[in-house]
Design an enzyme around this catalytic site. Sequence first.
Site, mmCIF file in Angstrom:
data_model
loop_
_atom_site.group_PDB
_atom_site.id
_atom_site.type_symbol
_atom_site.label_atom_id
_atom_site.label_comp_id
_atom_site.label_asym_id
_atom_site.label_seq_id
_atom_site.Cartn_x
_atom_site.Cartn_y
_atom_site.Cartn_z
ATOM 1 N N CYS A 1 0.825 -1.217 0.000
ATOM 2 C CA CYS A 1 0.000 0.000 0.000
ATOM 3 C C CYS A 1 0.853 1.258 0.000
ATOM 4 O O CYS A 1 0.314 2.361 -0.112
ATOM 5 C CB CYS A 1 -0.937 -0.025 1.201
ATOM 6 S SG CYS A 1 -1.419 -1.696 1.706
ATOM 7 N N HIS B 1 -8.689 5.216 -1.732
ATOM 8 C CA HIS B 1 -7.422 4.503 -1.532
ATOM 9 C C HIS B 1 -7.174 3.525 -2.686
ATOM 10 O O HIS B 1 -7.257 2.310 -2.512
ATOM 11 C CB HIS B 1 -7.480 3.767 -0.184
ATOM 12 C CG HIS B 1 -6.249 3.006 0.182
ATOM 13 N ND1 HIS B 1 -4.985 3.334 -0.277
ATOM 14 C CD2 HIS B 1 -6.070 1.904 0.980
ATOM 15 C CE1 HIS B 1 -4.102 2.469 0.208
ATOM 16 N NE2 HIS B 1 -4.730 1.597 0.966
#
Lengths: 386, 386
Positions: free
Chosen positions: B83, B332
């Site tokens: 991430c 995201h």
Amino acid sequence: MRDVAIIGIGQTQIREHWDTGLRQLALQAVQVAMADANVTQADALYVGNMLSGTLADQEHLGALVADSAGLRGVEAFKVEAACASGAAALRMGTMAVASGMANVVVVVGVEKMTDALASDITTATALATDGDYEAAQGLPLVAVHALLMRRYMHEYGYSHQDFAPFAVNAHRNGKNNPHAMFRFPVTAEQFAKAQMVCDPINLLDSSAACDGAAAVVLASADAARVLSPAPIRIAGSAVGTDTLAVHDRRDPLVLDAAVLSARRAYGQAGVGPQDVDLFELHDACGIMAALSLEAAGFADKGQGLRLALEGEIGIEGCVPVATMGGLKARGHPVGATGIYQAVEVVQQLRGLAGANQVPDARIGMAQSIGGSGATVITHILQRMDS
Amino acid sequence: MRDVAIIGIGQTQIREHWDTGLRQLALQAVQVAMADANVTQADALYVGNMLSGTLADQEHLGALVADSAGLRGVEAFKVEAACASGAAALRMGTMAVASGMANVVVVVGVEKMTDALASDITTATALATDGDYEAAQGLPLVAVHALLMRRYMHEYGYSHQDFAPFAVNAHRNGKNNPHAMFRFPVTAEQFAKAQMVCDPINLLDSSAACDGAAAVVLASADAARVLSPAPIRIAGSAVGTDTLAVHDRRDPLVLDAAVLSARRAYGQAGVGPQDVDLFELHDACGIMAALSLEAAGFADKGQGLRLALEGEIGIEGCVPVATMGGLKARGHPVGATGIYQAVEVVQQLRGLAGANQVPDARIGMAQSIGGSGATVITHILQRMDS
């Protein structure tokens, strides 16, 4: 900008490592390289890998490998550029040291392919091609190469059998490399009779799925002179890119990315092809070896195969290639291959290549090709006493 | 080593881009950033991406995006750190310019998740966790976060509802951001009633799967002074790592990688948390926001949530976070997020954040967390007139 040198190398044997996971494989190579460099710490670790997400159920390899190698806390990422991923990680490590942001860097290439089904491996390696315009049309990577080979034969009047010398040379050299996957010779006759994989590419003209890891340790050239008895300078490090889809290229039989990459690396190193004592090229199949020789300036257009036919690619030839077996015989664990190439060039420049030693090798070049030529990365390595 | 600055920014709206492919998304962000920087060429392009191989049937994004952005030929790779992949690509671009190997570099983060099935997205994001010891035991990433949240509540005596301020703040800010995925406010009451995703993490405490791309253009600080009316210096750029598996950490409630990364970045920039005017943190869920605030020195251990409860994370607070909506409301798109954060810090430092402007913002920080904290990357950006 600081000069950068390789002060340590490590590699695992390439084979089906069904008993060893991805992190352990990487660890083995890193441990050997760090011991060889005589360092116990590093500032950063970069991992070259293409397929861990699709074939080994793991991403986030930077932190994973750093932790397993006892380097928890250091900067770490994974770098991906298809089949040139290992070389891309080496390029990144070179920048980290050159910039002064890191003093000692470990670069490791690792790939674990053989736990997956063969069909999944074919699908995964096709991620290197253009997903919309090649893979989705049913073209795996080997089929793109096969089309290029057919076109090359048509354009320049070569026969299928003319490609045999690349495989014969690679296997002759791989036989003496304890880390190689295939340690037996093959003959031109065996090549002629080998089972077809994707016409006209046959079993003895293509690299096999395999597992392996290789690592190098980098330091500034100044530090390397103190740390290492035989530091090898990275005199050139350069990337070129092109379209993923072959149909968009200027000329399908010219690897423009390799031309750019080699030209940039030669410029940095202040050398030309005539100065290169050995060339670890990307012989995923014979056609890519031929195109690489041409793009890097060792042969004119259509003449790369001629070099092989004339015996000039052997250890004693004018441009020794695949000196430790190449992708064909040493093996092609995709994201690790670029680091294996660098390790082998260092072996040659240290004079430790055993029966395959290129006499008085002072300058060696490694070139990795991503996909069918969309990313090409060239490194020129040089003995620091030369 | 040269100082590096951001001279251009671009971003696409974050949503389900069912009508736009990966390369087009990336292209849109790059075009805006290059126009903003007023450049038509670059020496290199780095792509931050985590999941293209597993969710979008494409690897080899470096060359692909370079070609589609009109930069065919330039150096290009993909960088992956789960991430934190976008931030990792920014770190790499910073090294390329700092080293002098490149003068103008484009860094783009892109992720296309929503063409896949929800179950495949969960499996793919679990590649950020330890494959052997977490994912293979049935723990997706959100479940690891849920365990951390439960432990935090137990250890420090917080209630589930105490996490509401992070979501309320993010949505309040996202409402004014035209690129945000969710442009509506949410209340603490809605948070209390939201459907459970993975107990105790509920729907309003977690970021959604989405598609998006964001880009920045980098140049040396010296060149930036000439090229850009409002260059933003990268004063700190640092990575820290830790074990992938939470059970191996020193203390599951301390993000050691974030401590390392923040400390290194503060050291480079010569500033401390008290100097930071806004903090784009990695609020994939409230617990990670709280742990990030603590690790970066804005709150003592167990007090990160207190800051939120006391209203200090709002635009007018002592440490404004998620000023354009954060991972929760802006969205995201995993490998793109780190670049969205950098773009938003630049918007704030340029004074162009509109209704969400942090008054007189001069120093901003962005922090990306890979997985549950195994890779943490911190960038400190600074107005060049400050």
